[in-house]
Enzyme design. Sequence first.
Site, PDB file in Angstrom:
ATOM      1  N   SER A 142     -35.616  54.707-126.844  1.00  0.00           N
ATOM      2  CA  SER A 142     -34.477  55.342-126.158  1.00  0.00           C
ATOM      3  C   SER A 142     -33.368  55.637-127.162  1.00  0.00           C
ATOM      4  CB  SER A 142     -33.935  54.396-125.086  1.00  0.00           C
ATOM      5  OG  SER A 142     -32.715  54.886-124.567  1.00  0.00           O
ATOM      6  N   TYR A 155     -30.502  46.050-122.795  1.00  0.00           N
ATOM      7  CA  TYR A 155     -31.323  47.263-122.901  1.00  0.00           C
ATOM      8  C   TYR A 155     -31.233  47.843-124.312  1.00  0.00           C
ATOM      9  CZ  TYR A 155     -33.472  51.699-121.600  1.00  0.00           C
ATOM     10  OH  TYR A 155     -34.305  52.794-121.535  1.00  0.00           O
TER      11      TYR A 155
HETATM   12  P1  NAP Z   1     -39.446  53.930-114.097  1.00  0.00           P
HETATM   13  O1  NAP Z   1     -39.706  55.123-113.258  1.00  0.00           O
HETATM   14  O2  NAP Z   1     -38.710  52.782-113.512  1.00  0.00           O
HETATM   15  O3  NAP Z   1     -40.860  53.443-114.668  1.00  0.00           O
HETATM   16  C1  NAP Z   1     -41.008  52.235-115.341  1.00  0.00           C
HETATM   17  C2  NAP Z   1     -42.483  51.916-115.412  1.00  0.00           C
HETATM   18  O4  NAP Z   1     -42.651  50.686-116.128  1.00  0.00           O
HETATM   19  C3  NAP Z   1     -43.100  51.719-114.033  1.00  0.00           C
HETATM   20  O5  NAP Z   1     -44.381  52.281-114.007  1.00  0.00           O
HETATM   21  C4  NAP Z   1     -43.185  50.205-113.900  1.00  0.00           C
HETATM   22  O6  NAP Z   1     -44.304  49.874-113.087  1.00  0.00           O
HETATM   23  C5  NAP Z   1     -43.480  49.826-115.347  1.00  0.00           C
HETATM   24  N1  NAP Z   1     -43.136  48.435-115.614  1.00  0.00           N
HETATM   25  C6  NAP Z   1     -41.925  47.844-115.538  1.00  0.00           C
HETATM   26  N2  NAP Z   1     -42.033  46.545-115.802  1.00  0.00           N
HETATM   27  C7  NAP Z   1     -43.363  46.308-116.041  1.00  0.00           C
HETATM   28  C8  NAP Z   1     -44.096  45.143-116.340  1.00  0.00           C
HETATM   29  N3  NAP Z   1     -43.519  43.958-116.480  1.00  0.00           N
HETATM   30  N4  NAP Z   1     -45.438  45.266-116.521  1.00  0.00           N
HETATM   31  C9  NAP Z   1     -46.049  46.461-116.367  1.00  0.00           C
HETATM   32  N5  NAP Z   1     -45.389  47.597-116.103  1.00  0.00           N
HETATM   33  C10 NAP Z   1     -44.066  47.510-115.918  1.00  0.00           C
HETATM   34  O7  NAP Z   1     -38.639  54.310-115.410  1.00  0.00           O
HETATM   35  P2  NAP Z   1     -38.794  55.519-116.457  1.00  0.00           P
HETATM   36  O8  NAP Z   1     -37.492  56.167-116.531  1.00  0.00           O
HETATM   37  O9  NAP Z   1     -40.008  56.310-116.202  1.00  0.00           O
HETATM   38  O10 NAP Z   1     -38.949  54.668-117.790  1.00  0.00           O
HETATM   39  C11 NAP Z   1     -40.117  54.655-118.576  1.00  0.00           C
HETATM   40  C12 NAP Z   1     -39.728  54.275-119.989  1.00  0.00           C
HETATM   41  O11 NAP Z   1     -38.849  55.262-120.525  1.00  0.00           O
HETATM   42  C13 NAP Z   1     -38.965  52.946-120.084  1.00  0.00           C
HETATM   43  O12 NAP Z   1     -39.417  52.229-121.207  1.00  0.00           O
HETATM   44  C14 NAP Z   1     -37.542  53.381-120.262  1.00  0.00           C
HETATM   45  O13 NAP Z   1     -36.768  52.424-120.945  1.00  0.00           O
HETATM   46  C15 NAP Z   1     -37.736  54.639-121.086  1.00  0.00           C
HETATM   47  N6  NAP Z   1     -36.590  55.538-121.041  1.00  0.00           N
HETATM   48  C16 NAP Z   1     -36.187  56.063-119.848  1.00  0.00           C
HETATM   49  C17 NAP Z   1     -35.068  56.911-119.844  1.00  0.00           C
HETATM   50  C18 NAP Z   1     -34.551  57.539-118.573  1.00  0.00           C
HETATM   51  O14 NAP Z   1     -33.431  58.083-118.599  1.00  0.00           O
HETATM   52  N7  NAP Z   1     -35.281  57.515-117.476  1.00  0.00           N
HETATM   53  C19 NAP Z   1     -34.406  57.205-121.037  1.00  0.00           C
HETATM   54  C20 NAP Z   1     -34.853  56.641-122.216  1.00  0.00           C
HETATM   55  C21 NAP Z   1     -35.953  55.814-122.213  1.00  0.00           C
HETATM   56  P3  NAP Z   1     -44.395  48.629-112.093  1.00  0.00           P
HETATM   57  O15 NAP Z   1     -43.037  48.378-111.529  1.00  0.00           O
HETATM   58  O16 NAP Z   1     -45.411  49.082-111.085  1.00  0.00           O
HETATM   59  O17 NAP Z   1     -44.903  47.496-112.930  1.00  0.00           O
END
Ligand code: NAP
Length: 256
Positions: A142, A155
């Site tokens: 990120s 984070y």
């Molecule tokens: P999201 O929709 O909340 O998805 C997060 C995913 O991670 C879900 O599939 C969740 O599945 C899984 N997860 C969480 N904890 C877990 C665990 N303990 N074991 C296995 N799976 C787990 O969020 P997103 O925005 O798509 O984020 C995905 C990645 O992108 C993250 O690493 C986040 O930090 C990064 N990111 C996001 C943004 C943004 O603005 N959205 C920006 C920069 C980086 P379950 O709950 O089913 O386990």
Amino acid sequence: MNWDGKVVFLTGASSGIGEALALAIAKRGGTLGLVARRRERLEDLSNRCKAYDGKTRVFDLDVTDEAAVYQAADEMRSEFGRIDILIANAGIGGNDEETRAYHPPSVKKVIDINLLGAVNAVHAVLPGMIDRGEGQIVAISSLAGFRGLPRSAAYSASKAGMTAFFESVRLDVRNKGIDVTIIQPGFIRTPLTAGRANRMPFLMELEDAVPLFLKAIEKRKRFAAFPWRLATIVRAGKFMPAWLYDRIAGRARYRE
Ligand code: NAP
């Protein structure tokens, strides 16, 4: 790069970025190991991937469970012969009062999932890639990992650690046929950012972000950061003296 027949181990597949990437990869002919905790969501996603003729395996597990992640990768290799690409994407925002109050178990949870969960995935796939002399490891880090952000200590720390970890891995696997791609997105509209009151500058829609993720992976880039305007500001912040950074970032109401 041609996704057709590529075997991809994707963590955090059950929603947001992971779900969108899974569908995009399945559409292009990739085979997917779908990893997350919520089985029902993974089964539903798997069926949607299969509608594109994509082959899938569902692994409902917690990425903090080292043995479970290893076993899942092993089962992928047994069934499909190899893992070509790891996308270490599973993560949480830790956007709650306890984490903001530096409550140690809450901070630990963010670091366990975001950083050590990714370490578990690397540990599970890398030896097989080294043996074959090819592969690609992708970290979904990120822009929040460039410098500490206000009210986002856990984070920011988890993502700074993730970026540094994968950069070290990249150096370690140089000349072994393995590429390491670190992707640093800004704000993308997903369940992780949903319902937040904070300002999210240059917020991207998932459908606009997916092609940028795919391009970074296809080009086997070392780093990719987007959207470019926020990435430029954040990169500039990296070189600011602390007094100037404090003045600007301390005022801003940015979070992950
Ligand atoms: P999201 O929709 O909340 O998805 C997060 C995913 O991670 C879900 O599939 C969740 O599945 C899984 N997860 C969480 N904890 C877990 C665990 N303990 N074991 C296995 N799976 C787990 O969020 P997103 O925005 O798509 O984020 C995905 C990645 O992108 C993250 O690493 C986040 O930090 C990064 N990111 C996001 C943004 C943004 O603005 N959205 C920006 C920069 C980086 P379950 O709950 O089913 O386990």
